[in-house]
Design a protein around this motif. Sequence first.
Motif, PDB file in Angstrom:
ATOM      1  N   ARG A 129      46.373 -11.803  14.868  1.00  0.00           N
ATOM      2  CA  ARG A 129      46.812 -12.151  16.084  1.00  0.00           C
ATOM      3  C   ARG A 129      48.338 -11.453  16.458  1.00  0.00           C
ATOM      4  N   ILE A 130      48.645 -11.087  17.607  1.00  0.00           N
ATOM      5  CA  ILE A 130      49.971  -9.961  17.849  1.00  0.00           C
ATOM      6  C   ILE A 130      51.047 -10.962  18.689  1.00  0.00           C
ATOM      7  N   PRO A 131      52.125 -10.666  18.815  1.00  0.00           N
ATOM      8  CA  PRO A 131      53.070 -11.433  19.663  1.00  0.00           C
ATOM      9  C   PRO A 131      52.685 -11.344  21.022  1.00  0.00           C
ATOM     10  N   PHE A 132      52.957 -12.547  21.936  1.00  0.00           N
ATOM     11  CA  PHE A 132      52.291 -12.693  23.053  1.00  0.00           C
ATOM     12  C   PHE A 132      53.454 -11.860  23.899  1.00  0.00           C
ATOM     13  N   ALA A 133      52.822 -10.919  24.509  1.00  0.00           N
ATOM     14  CA  ALA A 133      53.927 -10.154  25.023  1.00  0.00           C
ATOM     15  C   ALA A 133      54.010 -10.712  26.791  1.00  0.00           C
TER      16      ALA A 133
END
Lengths: 203, 203
Positions: free
Chosen positions: A199-203
Amino acid sequence: MELPSTTLASAVEALSSLPGVGKRSALRFALHLLKQPTDDVLLLSEAIRKLATDIHYCHICHCISDTDTCPICSSPKRTQSIVCVVENIQDVMAIENTQQYRGLYHVLGGVISPIDGIGIRDLNIATLLQRVQQGIPAPVEEVILALPTTMEGDTTAYYLNKQLQPTGIKITTIARGIAVGDNLEYADEITLGRSILNRIPFA
Amino acid sequence: MELPSTTLASAVEALSSLPGVGKRSALRFALHLLKQPTDDVLLLSEAIRKLATDIHYCHICHCISDTDTCPICSSPKRTQSIVCVVENIQDVMAIENTQQYRGLYHVLGGVISPIDGIGIRDLNIATLLQRVQQGIPAPVEEVILALPTTMEGDTTAYYLNKQLQPTGIKITTIARGIAVGDNLEYADEITLGRSILNRIPFA
C-alpha cells in the motif's frame, strides 16, 4: 476446399500463416484483395516485403526503428538515466501510450523459458548489463523491471536483479495491484494481497 | 497508437485494409511477421503480389483460373448443356464442394444493386446471353439461377429470366426450403411457406 487457381491457393496458404487466421479467413482476405485496385494490392505486398528486408533495430535498446539509434534513445527530452526493461516491442508501445514514462527502454526480446528453449543467451541481457556498467547512452541510475507476472517473467526479473545488484544501481519493478475501475470482490487473491502489502500513502 | 518505425507503420496500415482486420490485429500480424524467417515473409509478399498480377479469369464463365479457359469449362466430364448462374467465385466453390453438380457455371460478378451503383453493364450478363444464344462452349439447354434471396438477387434473377425467356431454354432456380437438420418451429415464415407450396414427391 479445392480452389480453382494455384495462384489463389498459394495466397490462401500464405495468408493462413498469420496468427489467428484459418483457411476460411485467408480465402476471404484473398478474394477481397482480388477485388481491390492492383496498386493497393501491390502496396500491401511491398509493405510486407519491407518487414522482411527494411526493418532495423535500435543498437541501444533493441526496439524496432528506421534508424540505427531509435528516436527514444536519441531524444534529448528523455531521461537517459532511467531504463525500463520490457519483454517485447508491444510493451514499449503500451507504456508509450500511457504518456507517463519519459525514460529509455531495453527490449529483452522474450523472457527466460527453458520449456520453449529460451535461455539467457537468446535474450538481450548482455547488452543490458553493458549499458548499466558502461553508461550507454548515458550513466544509468535506475532500472525498472516491467516484465510479465508469469513464472517465466518472474524468473527473468529475479535473474536480472541478481546480475544488476553488484552495480549498486536502483532496481525497481512496476506496481502490481487492483486495476483502476476494478471491483475488489472480483480481484484474484494474490493481486489483492499484494496490493495491501504494498500500500502507498494516500495522495 | 504511435509506432516506432515507418516501415512497421505502413505494414500495419496496409494490413488493416483486409476485411475485418483493425489496427490492433494488423499490428499483431506485422509483429508476428517480424519474428518469422525472412523467406516466409517474402513468400507471403510474393503470393499477394501475384494476386494482383497473375490471376486470370476464364473467358467463358468468368471464374478465377490459371488458364484462359478454366478446368471446369474445359472438362469433357462436365455436362456442358447446363449453366448455373451465380453471384461470385465463392458460390462456385460452395456448389463444387457439394459434389452434386456436374454442369458449368457463369459468374455474374455481383447482383443488380442501384444503391451500390451496380447496373446491368457492370455484371457479366451480356456474355451469359451470348453463351445461351451462340452455344458457348456447347449448346445450352438449361440455365439454373442460383442467386441470393435478397432484393438485389431476386431483381437480378427476374431480369435474367426476362432476357433468357425468348431463347426458349429451360430456366430453373435452386430449391428454397427448410435446411437439412433444421426444426420447423424455428424456420422463418417465408421459407416455411415456400417449402410447403413447392413440396416435392416423397422419394
